[in-house]
Design a protein around this motif. Sequence first.
Motif, PDB file in Angstrom:
ATOM      1  N   TYR A 106       0.848  -1.198   0.000  1.00 55.78           N
ATOM      2  CA  TYR A 106       0.000   0.000   0.000  1.00 55.78           C
ATOM      3  C   TYR A 106       0.885   1.249   0.000  1.00 55.78           C
ATOM      4  CZ  TYR A 106      -3.284   3.537   1.663  1.00 55.78           C
ATOM      5  OH  TYR A 106      -4.046   4.676   1.811  1.00 55.78           O
ATOM      6  N   ASN A 107       0.624   2.176  -0.924  1.00 59.92           N
ATOM      7  CA  ASN A 107       1.364   3.432  -1.037  1.00 59.92           C
ATOM      8  C   ASN A 107       2.853   3.230  -1.297  1.00 59.92           C
ATOM      9  OD1 ASN A 107      -0.713   5.248  -0.892  1.00 59.92           O
ATOM     10  ND2 ASN A 107      -0.437   5.747   1.273  1.00 59.92           N
ATOM     11  N   ALA A 108       3.232   2.097  -1.884  1.00 58.98           N
ATOM     12  CA  ALA A 108       4.650   1.824  -2.134  1.00 58.98           C
ATOM     13  C   ALA A 108       5.269   2.877  -3.058  1.00 58.98           C
ATOM     14  CB  ALA A 108       4.801   0.435  -2.748  1.00 58.98           C
ATOM     15  N   ILE A 109       4.560   3.221  -4.134  1.00 60.78           N
ATOM     16  CA  ILE A 109       5.118   4.181  -5.089  1.00 60.78           C
ATOM     17  C   ILE A 109       5.245   5.561  -4.455  1.00 60.78           C
ATOM     18  CG2 ILE A 109       4.705   5.363  -7.274  1.00 60.78           C
ATOM     19  CD1 ILE A 109       3.506   2.806  -8.366  1.00 60.78           C
ATOM     20  N   LYS A 110       4.263   5.963  -3.687  1.00 62.80           N
ATOM     21  CA  LYS A 110       4.318   7.268  -3.012  1.00 62.80           C
ATOM     22  C   LYS A 110       5.518   7.356  -2.072  1.00 62.80           C
ATOM     23  CE  LYS A 110       1.536  10.423  -0.195  1.00 62.80           C
ATOM     24  NZ  LYS A 110       1.438  11.442  -1.251  1.00 62.80           N
ATOM     25  N   ARG A 111       5.696   6.321  -1.254  1.00 61.34           N
ATOM     26  CA  ARG A 111       6.833   6.310  -0.324  1.00 61.34           C
ATOM     27  C   ARG A 111       8.159   6.323  -1.080  1.00 61.34           C
ATOM     28  NH1 ARG A 111       7.680   1.904   2.400  1.00 61.34           N
ATOM     29  NH2 ARG A 111       6.179   0.546   1.352  1.00 61.34           N
ATOM     30  N   PHE A 112       8.214   5.532  -2.152  1.00 66.91           N
ATOM     31  CA  PHE A 112       9.448   5.420  -2.932  1.00 66.91           C
ATOM     32  C   PHE A 112       9.796   6.748  -3.602  1.00 66.91           C
ATOM     33  CE2 PHE A 112      11.789   2.746  -6.322  1.00 66.91           C
ATOM     34  CZ  PHE A 112      12.906   2.642  -5.518  1.00 66.91           C
ATOM     35  N   LEU A 113       8.809   7.392  -4.206  1.00 67.65           N
ATOM     36  CA  LEU A 113       9.043   8.688  -4.839  1.00 67.65           C
ATOM     37  C   LEU A 113       9.462   9.743  -3.817  1.00 67.65           C
ATOM     38  CD1 LEU A 113       6.101   8.803  -7.411  1.00 67.65           C
ATOM     39  CD2 LEU A 113       8.542   8.675  -7.946  1.00 67.65           C
ATOM     40  N   ASN A 114       8.864   9.717  -2.635  1.00 68.31           N
ATOM     41  CA  ASN A 114       9.243  10.687  -1.599  1.00 68.31           C
ATOM     42  C   ASN A 114      10.707  10.514  -1.199  1.00 68.31           C
ATOM     43  OD1 ASN A 114       6.718  11.853  -1.536  1.00 68.31           O
ATOM     44  ND2 ASN A 114       6.002  10.688   0.243  1.00 68.31           N
ATOM     45  N   PHE A 115      11.137   9.261  -1.051  1.00 68.73           N
ATOM     46  CA  PHE A 115      12.540   9.015  -0.704  1.00 68.73           C
ATOM     47  C   PHE A 115      13.461   9.410  -1.853  1.00 68.73           C
ATOM     48  CE2 PHE A 115      11.072   5.856   2.613  1.00 68.73           C
ATOM     49  CZ  PHE A 115      11.600   6.572   3.689  1.00 68.73           C
ATOM     50  N   PHE A 116      13.003   9.187  -3.081  1.00 66.01           N
ATOM     51  CA  PHE A 116      13.825   9.564  -4.238  1.00 66.01           C
ATOM     52  C   PHE A 116      13.981  11.085  -4.303  1.00 66.01           C
ATOM     53  CE2 PHE A 116      14.705   9.750  -8.931  1.00 66.01           C
ATOM     54  CZ  PHE A 116      15.853   8.982  -8.899  1.00 66.01           C
ATOM     55  N   GLU A 117      12.906  11.807  -4.070  1.00 60.43           N
ATOM     56  CA  GLU A 117      12.984  13.263  -4.043  1.00 60.43           C
ATOM     57  C   GLU A 117      13.933  13.733  -2.941  1.00 60.43           C
ATOM     58  OE1 GLU A 117      11.881  15.369  -6.083  1.00 60.43           O
ATOM     59  OE2 GLU A 117      10.147  14.517  -7.119  1.00 60.43           O
ATOM     60  N   GLU A 118      13.901  13.026  -1.820  1.00 70.18           N
ATOM     61  CA  GLU A 118      14.777  13.401  -0.704  1.00 70.18           C
ATOM     62  C   GLU A 118      16.254  13.238  -1.067  1.00 70.18           C
ATOM     63  OE1 GLU A 118      15.871  11.870   3.821  1.00 70.18           O
ATOM     64  OE2 GLU A 118      13.880  11.426   2.994  1.00 70.18           O
ATOM     65  N   PRO A 162      17.360  -3.508   3.820  1.00 72.24           N
ATOM     66  CA  PRO A 162      17.197  -2.058   3.960  1.00 72.24           C
ATOM     67  C   PRO A 162      17.113  -1.606   5.419  1.00 72.24           C
ATOM     68  CG  PRO A 162      15.103  -3.057   3.419  1.00 72.24           C
ATOM     69  CD  PRO A 162      16.121  -4.166   3.358  1.00 72.24           C
ATOM     70  N   SER A 163      17.317  -0.327   5.602  1.00 71.54           N
ATOM     71  CA  SER A 163      17.173   0.282   6.930  1.00 71.54           C
ATOM     72  C   SER A 163      15.701   0.479   7.251  1.00 71.54           C
ATOM     73  CB  SER A 163      17.889   1.640   6.948  1.00 71.54           C
ATOM     74  OG  SER A 163      17.445   2.441   8.027  1.00 71.54           O
ATOM     75  N   HIS A 164      15.374   0.423   8.539  1.00 74.34           N
ATOM     76  CA  HIS A 164      14.014   0.731   8.988  1.00 74.34           C
ATOM     77  C   HIS A 164      13.990   2.057   9.755  1.00 74.34           C
ATOM     78  CE1 HIS A 164      12.442  -3.096   7.644  1.00 74.34           C
ATOM     79  NE2 HIS A 164      13.423  -3.713   8.276  1.00 74.34           N
ATOM     80  N   ASN A 165      15.064   2.831   9.599  1.00 71.71           N
ATOM     81  CA  ASN A 165      15.200   4.111  10.319  1.00 71.71           C
ATOM     82  C   ASN A 165      15.303   5.293   9.366  1.00 71.71           C
ATOM     83  OD1 ASN A 165      15.310   2.797  12.888  1.00 71.71           O
ATOM     84  ND2 ASN A 165      17.438   2.245  12.447  1.00 71.71           N
ATOM     85  N   ASN A 166      14.664   5.160   8.196  1.00 70.86           N
ATOM     86  CA  ASN A 166      14.672   6.232   7.197  1.00 70.86           C
ATOM     87  C   ASN A 166      16.078   6.608   6.743  1.00 70.86           C
ATOM     88  OD1 ASN A 166      11.884   6.387   7.230  1.00 70.86           O
ATOM     89  ND2 ASN A 166      11.829   8.074   8.699  1.00 70.86           N
ATOM     90  N   GLU A 167      16.983   5.637   6.744  1.00 70.28           N
ATOM     91  CA  GLU A 167      18.354   5.880   6.308  1.00 70.28           C
ATOM     92  C   GLU A 167      18.603   5.220   4.954  1.00 70.28           C
ATOM     93  OE1 GLU A 167      20.847   4.341   9.352  1.00 70.28           O
ATOM     94  OE2 GLU A 167      20.354   5.903  10.808  1.00 70.28           O
ATOM     95  N   PHE A 168      19.333   5.934   4.091  1.00 69.85           N
ATOM     96  CA  PHE A 168      19.745   5.369   2.814  1.00 69.85           C
ATOM     97  C   PHE A 168      21.039   4.587   3.017  1.00 69.85           C
ATOM     98  CE2 PHE A 168      17.413   9.265   1.799  1.00 69.85           C
ATOM     99  CZ  PHE A 168      16.465   8.789   0.904  1.00 69.85           C
ATOM    100  N   ALA A 219      16.763   2.244  -0.692  1.00 75.28           N
ATOM    101  CA  ALA A 219      15.764   3.041   0.016  1.00 75.28           C
ATOM    102  C   ALA A 219      15.401   2.372   1.340  1.00 75.28           C
ATOM    103  CB  ALA A 219      14.518   3.212  -0.842  1.00 75.28           C
ATOM    104  N   PRO A 220      14.992   3.148   2.324  1.00 68.80           N
ATOM    105  CA  PRO A 220      14.540   2.556   3.592  1.00 68.80           C
ATOM    106  C   PRO A 220      13.298   1.676   3.394  1.00 68.80           C
ATOM    107  CG  PRO A 220      14.958   4.912   3.830  1.00 68.80           C
ATOM    108  CD  PRO A 220      14.989   4.621   2.363  1.00 68.80           C
ATOM    109  N   ASP A 221      13.197   0.620   4.187  1.00 68.35           N
ATOM    110  CA  ASP A 221      12.008  -0.235   4.247  1.00 68.35           C
ATOM    111  C   ASP A 221      11.810  -1.087   2.981  1.00 68.35           C
ATOM    112  OD1 ASP A 221      11.374   0.743   6.820  1.00 68.35           O
ATOM    113  OD2 ASP A 221      10.447   2.511   5.912  1.00 68.35           O
ATOM    114  N   TYR A 222      10.669  -1.794   2.963  1.00 71.75           N
ATOM    115  CA  TYR A 222      10.322  -2.680   1.845  1.00 71.75           C
ATOM    116  C   TYR A 222       9.139  -2.106   1.068  1.00 71.75           C
ATOM    117  CZ  TYR A 222      13.450  -6.320   3.568  1.00 71.75           C
ATOM    118  OH  TYR A 222      14.563  -7.035   3.943  1.00 71.75           O
ATOM    119  N   TYR A 223       8.991  -2.586  -0.186  1.00 75.88           N
ATOM    120  CA  TYR A 223       7.985  -2.003  -1.076  1.00 75.88           C
ATOM    121  C   TYR A 223       7.038  -3.005  -1.716  1.00 75.88           C
ATOM    122  CZ  TYR A 223      10.632   2.098  -0.193  1.00 75.88           C
ATOM    123  OH  TYR A 223      11.252   3.114   0.479  1.00 75.88           O
ATOM    124  N   GLY A 224       7.333  -4.278  -1.591  1.00 72.53           N
ATOM    125  CA  GLY A 224       6.420  -5.246  -2.178  1.00 72.53           C
ATOM    126  C   GLY A 224       6.936  -6.665  -2.062  1.00 72.53           C
TER     127      GLY A 224
END
Length: 300
Positions: A106-118, A162-168, A219-224
């Motif tokens: 759920y919301n995988a693309i949104k989260r991924f794009l937000n991290f990419f923008e970051e 991946p990290s679960h602490n919002n770290e790349f 990217a942090p976390d998992y997406y699918g």
Amino acid sequence: MKSKSLKILVTCFNRRTSTLSFFESVTRQMKQEKGYKYEIVVLDDNSPDGTARAIKDKFPEVTVLDGTGELYWGGGMRACYDEISAKLQSQNTYLLVCNDDVSLDYNAIKRFLNFFEEIIGKRGEHKETCLVGSCYDDEGNHTYGGAKLSKGLVPYFQSITPSHNNEFIECDTVNMNFCLLNTPACISTGFIDQIFTHGKGDFDFGLRLNKSGQNCFIAPDYYGKCSRNGNKNTSKDKHLNFLARWERLISVKEEPFFERCTFGFRHFGLKSLVWIPLPYISFFLNAISRTNREGDIDNG
């Protein structure tokens, strides 16, 4: 604010149900992304199950390219890239490279794009950047994502969780099951090398991209969810005879000799002399061991 452009590239073959499910998820999630104009390009490599027709009927907005049945993943992705490459002159254009067997969270693309923008914001839009999203299997185990290359005598790749602490996390290369690239990353590498028919094209891309500096990140976390392929009908399938398993080992879907040599000499130098023959030596040793075990059973 000017909208950004997202090009979504997919190759598919003969798994109609999962392919349609994937596109349903992607289109549903992208409709929530108001800051992006998106385009989906898929190469169907002559699927006998009617995948191409089903996509055209259900998702008329998707550009469907017809393959020959012999393009495989590498050729399919290159065909998709050629379709949109003329539109990559703007730094506001990103590429999302996906496998159609990924069941997106759920919301995988949104989260991924937000991290990419970051990370683009930290590095600058002019800097080549590749961000990979990690996947898991039915048991929640890590399957695909970024990898680091060993520094020892025998080269090997170690998957990185991946990290679960919002770290790349920096990585040496990537699986392109779910991967974002900016325009400079595509232009500087030329995307997937035509030498690689099916496997190793994504790992080769990541290694080449990193030669100009640290450009690949997890990217942090998992997406699918995306499980690894099983052994059925591969060189490890115990139900196949020796010749059938050998033919699969040297086929384009496993370890074609020329492609393995190219990859090894390109990235490992003299260490490739050790790395290149490993799967073939392992195959024959396993075959000998299997023959001995079967002989012991017969003699017992």
